[in-house]
Structure formats: structure tokens, C-alpha cells
Scaffold this active site. Structure first.
Site, short mmCIF file in Angstrom:
data_model
loop_
_atom_site.label_atom_id
_atom_site.label_comp_id
_atom_site.label_asym_id
_atom_site.label_seq_id
_atom_site.Cartn_x
_atom_site.Cartn_y
_atom_site.Cartn_z
N TYR A 9 -0.44 8.50 -2.66
CA TYR A 9 0.01 8.38 -4.01
C TYR A 9 -1.18 8.98 -4.80
O TYR A 9 -1.15 9.38 -6.18
CB TYR A 9 -0.12 6.92 -4.28
CG TYR A 9 1.03 6.23 -3.95
CD1 TYR A 9 2.04 6.44 -3.24
CD2 TYR A 9 1.10 4.66 -4.45
CE1 TYR A 9 3.21 5.95 -3.04
CE2 TYR A 9 2.33 4.03 -4.29
CZ TYR A 9 3.42 4.55 -3.47
OH TYR A 9 4.41 3.75 -3.40
N GLY A 10 -2.49 9.23 -4.32
CA GLY A 10 -3.69 9.59 -4.96
C GLY A 10 -3.74 11.02 -5.95
O GLY A 10 -4.40 10.73 -6.71
N CYS A 44 -3.58 -0.98 -2.43
CA CYS A 44 -3.93 0.38 -2.85
C CYS A 44 -4.49 0.43 -4.11
O CYS A 44 -4.38 -0.04 -5.08
CB CYS A 44 -2.57 1.12 -2.85
SG CYS A 44 -2.67 2.80 -3.37
N ASN A 45 -5.89 1.08 -4.02
CA ASN A 45 -6.61 1.25 -5.18
C ASN A 45 -5.76 2.02 -6.43
O ASN A 45 -5.96 1.66 -7.59
CB ASN A 45 -7.92 2.17 -4.94
CG ASN A 45 -9.03 1.25 -4.23
OD1 ASN A 45 -9.75 0.68 -4.74
ND2 ASN A 45 -8.56 1.14 -2.99
N CYS A 63 -11.15 3.41 -2.45
CA CYS A 63 -9.84 3.75 -1.59
C CYS A 63 -9.69 3.04 -0.33
O CYS A 63 -10.69 2.90 0.53
CB CYS A 63 -9.90 5.53 -1.56
SG CYS A 63 -8.60 6.25 -0.66
N THR A 64 -8.53 2.75 0.13
CA THR A 64 -8.29 1.96 1.13
C THR A 64 -9.01 2.72 2.59
O THR A 64 -9.54 1.95 3.56
CB THR A 64 -6.63 1.96 1.53
OG1 THR A 64 -6.26 3.28 1.27
CG2 THR A 64 -6.18 0.87 0.51
N HIS A 65 -8.90 3.94 2.64
CA HIS A 65 -9.29 4.79 3.78
C HIS A 65 -10.62 4.64 3.89
O HIS A 65 -11.34 4.91 5.21
CB HIS A 65 -8.82 6.15 3.65
CG HIS A 65 -7.21 6.35 3.76
ND1 HIS A 65 -6.32 5.71 3.19
CD2 HIS A 65 -6.58 7.02 4.89
CE1 HIS A 65 -5.17 6.02 3.41
NE2 HIS A 65 -5.35 6.94 4.50
N ASP A 103 0.93 -1.21 0.00
CA ASP A 103 0.07 0.11 -0.03
C ASP A 103 0.71 1.26 -0.11
O ASP A 103 2.09 1.13 0.30
CB ASP A 103 -1.02 -0.04 1.15
CG ASP A 103 -1.81 1.13 1.21
OD1 ASP A 103 -2.51 1.26 0.12
OD2 ASP A 103 -1.88 1.85 2.23
N SER A 104 0.37 2.54 -0.31
CA SER A 104 1.06 3.76 -0.48
C SER A 104 1.20 4.02 0.99
O SER A 104 2.37 4.69 1.20
CB SER A 104 0.12 4.91 -1.10
OG SER A 104 -0.90 4.92 -0.37
N GLU A 116 -7.01 10.53 8.21
CA GLU A 116 -6.05 10.24 8.98
C GLU A 116 -5.82 11.24 10.24
O GLU A 116 -5.09 10.84 11.07
CB GLU A 116 -4.86 10.56 7.90
CG GLU A 116 -4.66 9.57 6.90
CD GLU A 116 -3.31 9.24 6.25
OE1 GLU A 116 -2.41 10.07 6.29
OE2 GLU A 116 -3.15 8.26 5.51
N1 DGL Z 1 -4.07 3.88 -0.36
C1 DGL Z 1 -4.74 5.00 -1.47
C2 DGL Z 1 -5.70 4.46 -2.36
O1 DGL Z 1 -6.38 3.26 -1.97
C3 DGL Z 1 -5.07 6.01 -0.57
C4 DGL Z 1 -4.25 6.77 -0.06
C5 DGL Z 1 -3.07 7.47 -0.97
O2 DGL Z 1 -3.78 8.63 -1.68
O3 DGL Z 1 -2.15 7.02 -0.98
O4 DGL Z 1 -6.03 4.76 -3.32
#
Ligand code: DGL
Length: 270
Positions: free
Chosen positions: A39-40, A70-71, A188-190, A7-8, A156
Site C-alpha cells: 500500500y505504501g 498497517c501504518n 512501518c510494520t516491516h 494489514d496490507s 521481504e
Molecule cells: N504495512 C505497510 C505499513 O506499515 C508496509 C507495507 C506496504 O507498503 O503495504 O505501512
């Protein structure tokens, strides 16, 4: 050998949690690229390069299969890694993502419905969810997408239950509500951490799809289908967590997302 989750940052712990709950017997290695998260908002090229480095680290740690939790990484890196990088560098290893399992779930049960997808800018702009849903459906899908870049920092910060945060979530979801979607993919993971809040805003008639849940189910099916990979996996029930950066904030966030103390080892992957 083990199962890797990339994941990011730490949001992917929501995916790890689903996978560990579904398949508790295996050993897992998790890498969060906290030094370069989020990363988004990054370009597809950067996301590809960072993801490749992360996956390479996990392969070097002995992972037979790596899930891109990570998506944004699944959207911008998975296909290219599978097609261009894996066959020449690690032909005996596998990389999977979270978007295809969620797209297949939607195609299987809700192909005739209007579908909403929320995610980071990178995920929405990639068009990956639409592409994969149409591939699984074998025809056009009715998809409405909204990028929600403010949600990751709000979650976060632990602000998700505050009035301003709910106003922001409502504002993002308004467009989807007015389009009368029947299914909403939390791309998105969050967003898995605010599933209840999103569910309440959308109302009980909208089905919420969590790609982490779909990915866990898909991994189980995958391991049943490929006993040659499954038989190589250690079955000790251990989780080793790595991060490319470390701070009090990262430790605290990991504990909040995992809902239990978590020991994290710092590594460099560049
Ligand atoms: N893990 C990222 C996703 O699922 C979300 C956080 C990020 O932007 O890095 O896209």
C-alpha cells in the site's frame, strides 16, 4: 466476537505477534490484503477504499474491534473510517490504529526531544505521525521524517543482513543521524523485523519506538476501559489468518515473519 487485525500484507504479523504476546487469551482474526500489497506507494484514496473493504470483511467475520496494524492504512484511512463510515454502518464496532498509540508514547516520555519517523511514502506524506504527536503534546513537536520505500521489498526478499541492504538503510538514516534525533519511530510494520539493525546504526543513545508494541499496550488499556466490548470477546487463544492472495512466496514469507508454520485461508474481499 473476536479482535481483528488488518494489514496490507504480512508485515502486520509483527503487530499481531505483539498483541498476542500481551493479550494471549483472546481469539484473533488477521487479514492481509496481499493481492493489492504494498500500500505504501498508493494514493490516500486507494488506501482508504482497500482498508474499508478489509475492515468490512473483518466485521463480517465477527470482530468487535479491528486494529489497523498497517501504518499506511492508519495514516490514510483510520480517521475517515471512524468519522464517516463507522457511525452509519457499524456503530457498535470499533477501529483503532498503530499511529496514535506510538504518538502518545512519544508525547508522554519524549515531548522535549527531537523525534525521527521512518515509514512508507504514504505514511510520511500523510503527516499523520506529526499531527498525532502534536495533538498528544498539545503543541509543536520537533519531527524529522524520512520515507524509506526500498526497505519493504528488501525485508521481504530476506536481504536485510546483506551489505547492499545495510548501505541502503544507512543512507536513509543518515539524514536523521545528522539532525541528531533522540527518538526514532519505526513507522512501518516491516521495520520491526530489522529493529536490531536500525538500532545499531542509530546508536545506543537513540530510543527506538515500535508502534506494534505501543498498539498492544494501548489495546490492553482500551479493553480494561471498555468492559462492554471486552465482555463480548471470545477467549479461546485462537488465531485465524486470511489473505486475499495465496502463493508459495506468501506462505514462505508468513512463516518467516511469524517464525513458525502458519495456516492461511484465501479470501476475496472486493
Ligand atoms: N504495512 C505497510 C505499513 O506499515 C508496509 C507495507 C506496504 O507498503 O503495504 O505501512
Amino acid at each position: 466476537m473476536t479482535i481483528g487485525i488488518f494489514d496490507s500484507g504480512l508485515g502486520g504479523l509483527s503487530v499481531l505477534k505483539e498483541i498476542v504476546t500481551t493479550l494471549p487469551h483472546y481469539d484473533y482474526v488477521y487479514l492481509g490484503d496481499n493481492a493489492r500489497a504494498p500500500y505504501g506507494g498508493r494514493s490516500a484514496e486507494r488506501i482508504y477504499e482497500f482498508t474499508r473493504q478489509g475492515v468490512e470483511f473483518l466485521f463480517e467475520k465477527g470482530c468487535a474491534v479491528v486494529i489497523l496494524g498497517c501504518n499506511s492504512a492508519s495514516a490514510d484511512a483510520l480517521r475517515r473510517l471512524q468519522q464517516e463510515w463507522l457511525p452509519t454502518t457499524y456503530p457498535d464496532r470499533r477501529i483503532l490504529g498503530v499511529i496514535i498509540p506510538a504518538a502518545q508514547e512519544v508525547a508522554q516520555h519524549y515531548a522535549d526531544k527531537k523525534i525521527g519517523v521512518i515509514g512508507t511514502r504514504a505514511t510520511v506524506e500523510s503527516g499523520a505521525y506529526g499531527r498525532e504527536m502534536e495533538k498528544s503534546m498539545g503543541g509543536p513537536a520537533r519531527i524529522e521524517q524520512v520515507a524509506c520505500p526500498l526497505l519493504v521489498p528488501l525485508i521481504e526478499e530476506g536481504w536485510e543482513k546483506t551489505v547492499p541492504a545495510k548501505m541502503i538503510v544507512k543512507k536513509y538514516l543518515r539524514a536523521l543521524k545528522s539532525k541528531q534525533i533522540s527518538v526514532l519511530v519505526l513507522g512501518c510494520t516491516h521495520y520491526a523485523f530489522v529493529k536490531d539493525i536500525i538500532g545499531r546504526i542509530m546508536g545506543e543513545n537513540v530510543v527506538i519506538i515500535d508502534p506494534g508494541v505501543c498498539a498492544a499496550r494501548a489495546l490492553k488499556i482500551y479493553l480494561e476501559k471498555y468492559p462492554d466490548i471486552e465482555s463480548r470477546l471470545e477467549k479461546g487463544g485462537a488465531c485465524h489468518i486470511y489473505s486475499t492472495d495465496m502463493s508459495e512466496r506468501i506462505r514462505h514469507l508468513a512463516q518467516r515473519f511469524w517464525k513458525a508454520p502458519l495456516s492461511i485461508e484465501r479470501v476475496s474481499i472486493e
